[in-house]
Scaffold this active site. Structure first.
Site, mmCIF file in Angstrom:
data_model
loop_
_atom_site.group_PDB
_atom_site.id
_atom_site.type_symbol
_atom_site.label_atom_id
_atom_site.label_comp_id
_atom_site.label_asym_id
_atom_site.label_seq_id
_atom_site.Cartn_x
_atom_site.Cartn_y
_atom_site.Cartn_z
ATOM 1 N N GLU A 41 -19.263 52.896 30.571
ATOM 2 C CA GLU A 41 -18.979 51.852 29.593
ATOM 3 C C GLU A 41 -18.171 52.466 28.444
ATOM 4 O O GLU A 41 -18.590 53.436 27.834
ATOM 5 C CB GLU A 41 -20.292 51.277 29.044
ATOM 6 C CG GLU A 41 -20.065 50.196 28.016
ATOM 7 C CD GLU A 41 -21.352 49.549 27.505
ATOM 8 O OE1 GLU A 41 -22.198 50.268 26.951
ATOM 9 O OE2 GLU A 41 -21.500 48.327 27.665
ATOM 10 N N CYS A 56 -20.884 43.315 25.470
ATOM 11 C CA CYS A 56 -21.604 43.957 26.582
ATOM 12 C C CYS A 56 -21.105 43.460 27.931
ATOM 13 O O CYS A 56 -21.084 44.210 28.890
ATOM 14 C CB CYS A 56 -23.110 43.807 26.428
ATOM 15 S SG CYS A 56 -23.660 42.131 26.192
ATOM 16 N N LYS A 112 -34.811 44.980 13.360
ATOM 17 C CA LYS A 112 -34.008 46.088 12.816
ATOM 18 C C LYS A 112 -32.562 45.949 13.283
ATOM 19 O O LYS A 112 -32.231 46.214 14.426
ATOM 20 C CB LYS A 112 -34.539 47.459 13.262
ATOM 21 C CG LYS A 112 -33.924 48.561 12.398
ATOM 22 C CD LYS A 112 -33.891 49.925 13.025
ATOM 23 C CE LYS A 112 -32.763 50.144 13.968
ATOM 24 N NZ LYS A 112 -31.411 50.108 13.368
#
Ligand code: NAI
Ligand code: MG
Length: 503
Positions: free
Chosen positions: A406, A309, A200
């Site tokens: 983050e 990331c 997905k």
């Protein structure tokens, strides 16, 4: 030179234009099918905010069909009985096809995600091909172990061995920041291990995964081995995580969603790999090659508009060189040309979505409210696209929101340090532990700090680019399990022990 802020679709290749013009469907059991509800959702070009395509919106019923197809393919001798070398060749064929279609895949990714053309093609697409080829090679190199066993009763001569077997049906859920490459990081090791997959992609960037699905069909993977369902996380994603016939979930994305997924997966004791958020430090010692370190620190946070990331989002510089390094990075930021990905003059593209633009701008606001000083960027960009200027903040506190959380945008916080103990403590002081970069020419300093940083990857005197042989993943709340390398393949294998008495 000024780059254009909105993509000029006149520059699109004919095949990409055709690809966008045709409503994209789900890949289930080797067939391209619409969602059973008939629903579709829009694909948005981040450089203009305009709709450029529509894709099928999978719901629970479609996920159920995809999982059933994956289950059937997993039990089918066409896949289960395939020689490991044949699996390897299929993956290599897919890698070749990705490479042969790199220009097309690159443009698809640029208009979907917003990323710069050369990043889309040369890192994202070619990185995907490289990962599929390298990891595909593990298919034929999966071994167990043997053991000589003396039985605990007399007269029994025994022999033991272990075999590695695929975990079964894998649900792979990926984010939108480097879509094709991250799809390959999940698909390649799962397929090398002999699993079947329901992938997905993120709702913001469904297009390149669907094109990859077409290439997988062309490569000759048996129907149902690779299924692709496009849809939203809370519906299609959650249905995949909850599905009792899925054996493992491999997820890359936010720590918040990773925790939700981990909790939901517990219900059916699924195996889980989580590659989550980061707040990775770049650490510059005063003996470093300062010019190179400045460029490296800037690239580490501004590359792909900070939507990486492992982005180096916290810069720690030894005090004597702090002003020099920070003003160098700020100059670098001020020189970057913002622009749309299809324009070769662009050096920093838009963020993926309006939501992300709002979220990242919100962080800059909170940072200044908490006392940070903006020394580059910070102001909104007057454009329809989702731009955020490259931004550098100083005078933050270790506990500031912008130092701890983050941001996932082109926003850097910079802080001075005095010695290695202090910088180790600071570097390790967030909930994350994904990566770090160290700049120093002192061998002893480098080796000492590498051991003390609590994270999954340390790059020294170079930016932290991914390589298919080096596992990526986190310590702490950055997750567990690894993408890339043989370690990634191990994450899709069960261990079976066999004990045999020789009569
Ligand atoms: P997200 O983690 O919510 O989305 C990633 C993927 O998970 C998408 O495919 C999404 O559809 C799916 N998902 C969402 N909720 C789900 C659920 N309940 N069950 C199953 N699947 C689900 O990330 P999002 O919301 O797009 O971005 C928010 C923040 O996450 C970003 O600002 C960034 O800080 C962080 N992020 C970090 C990434 C990384 O690689 N470290 C990648 C993407 C986002
Ligand atoms: Mg989300």
């Amino acid at each position: 030179m000024v780059a254009s802020l909105a993509n000029d679709f006149g520059q699109l290749r004919g095949d990409v234009r055709n690809y966008l013009d045709c409503e994209r469907r789900l890949l289930i059991g080797g067939e391209w099918v619409p969602a059973s509800s008939g629903a579709t959702f829009p694909v948005i070009d981040p450089s203009s905010g305009k709709e450029i395509a529509r894709v099928a919106e999978a719901g629970a019923a479609d996920v159920d069909a995809a999982v059933a197809a994956a289950r059937k393919a997993f039990e089918d001798p066409a896949w289960r009985g395939m020689a490991p070398e044949a699996r390897e060749r299929l993956l290599w064929r897919l890698a070749d096809l990705v490479e042969q279609n790199a220009d097309e895949l690159g443009q698809i990714e640029t208009v979907d995600n917003g990323m710069l053309g050369f990043v889309a093609r040369n890192l994202n697409v070619m990185g995907a091909a490289g990962a599929i080829r390298s990891i595909g090679g593990w298919s034929s190199k999966i071994f167990g172990k043997t053991a000589d066993i003396v039985a605990p009763f007399p007269g029994a001569e025994c022999f033991g061995y272990t075999v590695k077997e695929p975990v079964g049906v894998v649900g792979a859920i990926i984010p939108w920041n480097v879509p094709l490459m991250l799809a390959s990081w999940k698909l390649a090791p799962a397929l090398a291990a002999g699993c079947t997959v329901v992938l997905k992609p993120a709702e913001q960037t469904p297009l390149s995964a669907l094109r990859l699905g077409e290439l997988a069909v062309e490569a000759g993977f048996p129907p149902g081995v690779i299924n692709i369902v496009t849809g939203y996380g809370e519906t299609a994603g959650a249905a995949l995580v909850e599905h009792p016939a899925v054996d493992k979930i491999s997820f890359t994305g936010s720590t918040v969603t990773g925790k939700l997924i981990n909790r939901a997966a517990t219900e059916t004791v699924k195996r889980v790999t989580l590659e989550l958020g980061g707040k990775s430090p770049t650490i510059v010692f005063d003996d470093a090659d300062i010019e190179t370190a400045i460029g490296g620190a800037a690239d580490s946070i501004f590359f792909n508009a900070g939507q990486v990331c492992v982005a180096g989002s916290r810069l720690y510089v030894q005090r004597r060189r702090f002003d020099e390094v920070v003003s160098g990075v700020a100059d670098h930021a001020n020189r970057l040309r913002l622009g749309a990905g299809l324009d070769p003059e662009s050096q920093l593209g838009p963020l993926v979505s309006h939501d992300q633009q709002q979220r990242v701008s919100g962080y800059i606001r909170v940072g200044t409210e908490e006392g940070a000083e903006v020394i580059a960027g910070g102001k909104p960009v007057d454009a329809d696209g989702y731009y955020v200027p490259p931004t550098v903040l100083v005078n933050t506190k270790p506990t500031s929101t912008v130092v701890q959380e983050e941001i996932f945008g082109p926003v850097l916080v910079a802080m001075p340090f005095d010695d290695i103990d202090e910088v180790v403590a600071q570097a390790n002081s967030t909930i994350y532990g994904l990566a770090a970069t160290v700049w120093s020419n002192n061998l002893s300093t480098v080796h000492r700090i590498v051991r003390r940083l609590r994270c999954g990857k340390v790059s020294v005197n170079t930016g932290g680019f991914p390589h298919a042989t080096l596992p990526e993943g986190g310590f702490k709340q950055s997750g567990f399990g690894r993408d890339l390398g043989y370690e990634s393949v191990l994450g899709y294998l069960e261990n079976k022990s066999v004990l045999i008495r020789l009569q």
